[in-house]
Write a protein that holds these residues in place. Structure first.
Motif, mmCIF file in Angstrom:
data_model
loop_
_atom_site.group_PDB
_atom_site.id
_atom_site.type_symbol
_atom_site.label_atom_id
_atom_site.label_comp_id
_atom_site.label_asym_id
_atom_site.label_seq_id
_atom_site.Cartn_x
_atom_site.Cartn_y
_atom_site.Cartn_z
ATOM 1 N N LEU A 21 0.840 -1.203 0.000
ATOM 2 C CA LEU A 21 0.000 0.000 0.000
ATOM 3 C C LEU A 21 0.875 1.253 0.000
ATOM 4 N N ASN A 22 1.926 1.251 0.831
ATOM 5 C CA ASN A 22 2.834 2.395 0.916
ATOM 6 C C ASN A 22 3.490 2.696 -0.428
ATOM 7 N N SER A 23 3.808 1.645 -1.181
ATOM 8 C CA SER A 23 4.491 1.854 -2.469
ATOM 9 C C SER A 23 3.605 2.597 -3.464
ATOM 10 N N ASP A 24 2.293 2.566 -3.236
ATOM 11 C CA ASP A 24 1.355 3.300 -4.086
ATOM 12 C C ASP A 24 0.840 4.571 -3.413
ATOM 13 N N GLY A 25 1.471 4.954 -2.295
ATOM 14 C CA GLY A 25 1.075 6.182 -1.608
ATOM 15 C C GLY A 25 -0.081 6.004 -0.644
ATOM 16 N N GLY A 26 -0.390 4.760 -0.297
ATOM 17 C CA GLY A 26 -1.501 4.504 0.614
ATOM 18 C C GLY A 26 -1.048 3.926 1.938
ATOM 19 N N ASP A 27 -2.010 3.631 2.785
ATOM 20 C CA ASP A 27 -1.741 3.015 4.079
ATOM 21 C C ASP A 27 -3.040 2.403 4.593
ATOM 22 N N ILE A 28 -2.951 1.739 5.730
ATOM 23 C CA ILE A 28 -4.130 1.101 6.322
ATOM 24 C C ILE A 28 -4.005 1.136 7.839
ATOM 25 N N THR A 29 -5.133 1.340 8.510
ATOM 26 C CA THR A 29 -5.178 1.376 9.972
ATOM 27 C C THR A 29 -6.290 0.444 10.449
ATOM 28 N N LEU A 30 -5.988 -0.320 11.498
ATOM 29 C CA LEU A 30 -7.007 -1.157 12.129
ATOM 30 C C LEU A 30 -7.897 -0.260 12.980
ATOM 31 N N ILE A 31 -9.203 -0.323 12.748
ATOM 32 C CA ILE A 31 -10.160 0.454 13.525
ATOM 33 C C ILE A 31 -10.722 -0.388 14.661
ATOM 34 N N LEU A 43 -8.670 2.488 4.946
ATOM 35 C CA LEU A 43 -7.675 2.726 3.905
ATOM 36 C C LEU A 43 -7.388 4.224 3.880
ATOM 37 N N GLU A 44 -6.117 4.571 3.750
ATOM 38 C CA GLU A 44 -5.708 5.979 3.855
ATOM 39 C C GLU A 44 -4.834 6.388 2.677
ATOM 40 N N GLY A 45 -4.581 7.685 2.589
ATOM 41 C CA GLY A 45 -3.710 8.216 1.547
ATOM 42 C C GLY A 45 -4.298 7.993 0.169
ATOM 43 N N ALA A 46 -3.452 7.552 -0.758
ATOM 44 C CA ALA A 46 -3.886 7.337 -2.146
ATOM 45 C C ALA A 46 -4.953 6.250 -2.253
ATOM 46 N N CYS A 47 -5.039 5.381 -1.253
ATOM 47 C CA CYS A 47 -6.046 4.294 -1.293
ATOM 48 C C CYS A 47 -7.472 4.836 -1.241
ATOM 49 N N ILE A 48 -7.649 6.015 -0.677
ATOM 50 C CA ILE A 48 -8.996 6.575 -0.535
ATOM 51 C C ILE A 48 -9.638 6.805 -1.898
ATOM 52 N N SER A 49 -8.878 7.365 -2.824
ATOM 53 C CA SER A 49 -9.441 7.711 -4.129
ATOM 54 C C SER A 49 -9.123 6.692 -5.214
ATOM 55 N N CYS A 50 -8.455 5.619 -4.851
ATOM 56 C CA CYS A 50 -8.075 4.607 -5.842
ATOM 57 C C CYS A 50 -9.307 3.859 -6.346
#
Length: 79
Positions: A21-31, A43-50
């Protein structure tokens, strides 16, 4: 598996997938983990709009989490 062990295993799964995920500008957090079988993540960063984030969630995140914690039934992204 205790709730603490389950949480640790889910976090290990997220740590395994995070570099991809980081390699594509994204990240993830356990809620949260509910009833020891339903995982909520953000899903965070670039993952939001992917445009393929739901595929990433199912094929990548959910599969990896189930490898570490087979009792998990669902993984959902919380916006």
């Amino acid at each position: 598996m205790t709730t603490e062990e389950l949480t640790n295993n889910v976090l290990l799964a997220l740590d395994e997938i995070r570099p991809f995920l980081n390699s594509d500008g994204g990240d993830i957090t356990l809620i949260s983990i509910e009833e020891d079988k339903h995982v909520k993540v953000r899903l965070e960063g670039a993952c939001i709009s992917c445009s393929v984030n739901q595929m990433t969630l199912k094929a990548g995140v959910e599969t990896t989490i189930k490898k570490y914690a087979p009792q998990i039934e669902t993984v959902v992204n919380i916006l």
